[in-house]
Write a protein that holds these residues in place. Structure first.
Motif, mmCIF file in Angstrom:
data_model
loop_
_atom_site.group_PDB
_atom_site.id
_atom_site.type_symbol
_atom_site.label_atom_id
_atom_site.label_comp_id
_atom_site.label_asym_id
_atom_site.label_seq_id
_atom_site.Cartn_x
_atom_site.Cartn_y
_atom_site.Cartn_z
ATOM 1 N N UNK A 1 48.576 23.409 -56.579
ATOM 2 C CA UNK A 1 47.845 24.648 -56.303
ATOM 3 C C UNK A 1 47.969 24.971 -54.822
ATOM 4 N N UNK A 2 48.292 26.211 -54.552
ATOM 5 C CA UNK A 2 48.415 26.692 -53.180
ATOM 6 C C UNK A 2 47.572 27.953 -53.055
ATOM 7 N N UNK A 3 46.614 27.922 -52.125
ATOM 8 C CA UNK A 3 45.716 29.059 -51.917
ATOM 9 C C UNK A 3 45.820 29.487 -50.457
ATOM 10 N N UNK A 4 46.166 30.751 -50.250
ATOM 11 C CA UNK A 4 46.313 31.272 -48.901
ATOM 12 C C UNK A 4 44.979 31.596 -48.255
ATOM 13 N N UNK A 5 44.901 31.375 -46.946
ATOM 14 C CA UNK A 5 43.724 31.723 -46.156
ATOM 15 C C UNK A 5 44.193 32.605 -45.005
ATOM 16 N N UNK A 6 43.966 33.908 -45.136
ATOM 17 C CA UNK A 6 44.454 34.873 -44.143
ATOM 18 C C UNK A 6 43.785 34.646 -42.793
ATOM 19 N N UNK A 7 42.502 34.302 -42.778
ATOM 20 C CA UNK A 7 41.779 34.112 -41.523
ATOM 21 C C UNK A 7 42.325 32.934 -40.709
ATOM 22 N N UNK A 8 42.721 31.858 -41.388
ATOM 23 C CA UNK A 8 43.247 30.678 -40.700
ATOM 24 C C UNK A 8 44.773 30.687 -40.632
ATOM 25 N N UNK A 9 45.385 31.696 -41.239
ATOM 26 C CA UNK A 9 46.841 31.859 -41.234
ATOM 27 C C UNK A 9 47.564 30.625 -41.769
ATOM 28 N N UNK A 10 47.121 30.173 -42.946
ATOM 29 C CA UNK A 10 47.730 29.006 -43.564
ATOM 30 C C UNK A 10 47.376 28.917 -45.037
ATOM 31 N N UNK A 11 47.648 27.756 -45.609
ATOM 32 C CA UNK A 11 47.477 27.558 -47.046
ATOM 33 C C UNK A 11 46.790 26.221 -47.319
ATOM 34 N N UNK A 12 45.831 26.247 -48.236
ATOM 35 C CA UNK A 12 45.243 25.022 -48.749
ATOM 36 C C UNK A 12 46.098 24.569 -49.931
ATOM 37 N N UNK A 13 46.555 23.321 -49.881
ATOM 38 C CA UNK A 13 47.445 22.793 -50.908
ATOM 39 C C UNK A 13 46.767 21.612 -51.591
ATOM 40 N N UNK A 14 46.806 21.624 -52.921
ATOM 41 C CA UNK A 14 46.315 20.512 -53.726
ATOM 42 C C UNK A 14 47.439 20.079 -54.651
ATOM 43 N N UNK A 15 47.843 18.820 -54.529
ATOM 44 C CA UNK A 15 48.904 18.261 -55.370
ATOM 45 C C UNK A 15 48.282 17.156 -56.212
#
Length: 137
Positions: free
Chosen positions: A102-116
């Motif tokens: 699962x990859x969820x983008x975070x526009x405020x932090x300019x990155x992605x939370x990744x769960x493998x």
């Protein structure tokens, strides 16, 4: 009277990898090693974070994730990252059977939370790794 049972399999493998933090063992002063599930978790994370042509004698191993991180944060880029993570784990980590990415983008932090989420060989329960991907200049 105790009953002793034979293990299901006598071919249980054990894995060891170097801890890339290069911490010294407090007693032996040798480099600490990661064993079994921790070794597979470290390997999966290293594969995700490694670029192609970064490993000296294994140029094909790695992913193109760092280049993708320079794209705009959005759902399309998240899907591309998710596919790239699936590909690199399925191709180069035979000790892990992939369950979910699962990859969820975070526009405020300019990155992605990744769960493998994956199941290591010879281990009955799925293991989850979570981290935050952001571009580095």
């Amino acid at each position: 009277m105790p009953v002793f049972t034979k293990p299901l399999s006598t071919n249980v493998r054990s894995w060891t990898d170097l801890d890339l933090d290069f911490l010294a063992h407090p007693v032996t002063k040798d480099i600490v090693v990661k064993k079994d599930v921790e070794a597979v978790k470290r390997s999966v994370r290293n594969l995700i974070m490694t670029n192609k042509f970064e490993r000296l004698f294994q140029p094909k191993i790695g992913s193109g994730i760092r280049g993708i991180l320079f794209d705009l944060v959005g759902p399309t880029t998240a899907v591309v990252l998710q596919d790239e993570i699936r590909t690199v784990i399925n191709n180069y980590e035979p000790r892990a059977e992939l369950v979910d990415v699962r990859v969820i983008g975070d526009i405020d932090k300019n990155g992605y939370y990744v769960t493998v989420k994956f199941t290591p060989l010879n281990f009955p329960e799925p293991v989850t790794i979570e981290f935050f991907l952001e571009r580095v200049r």
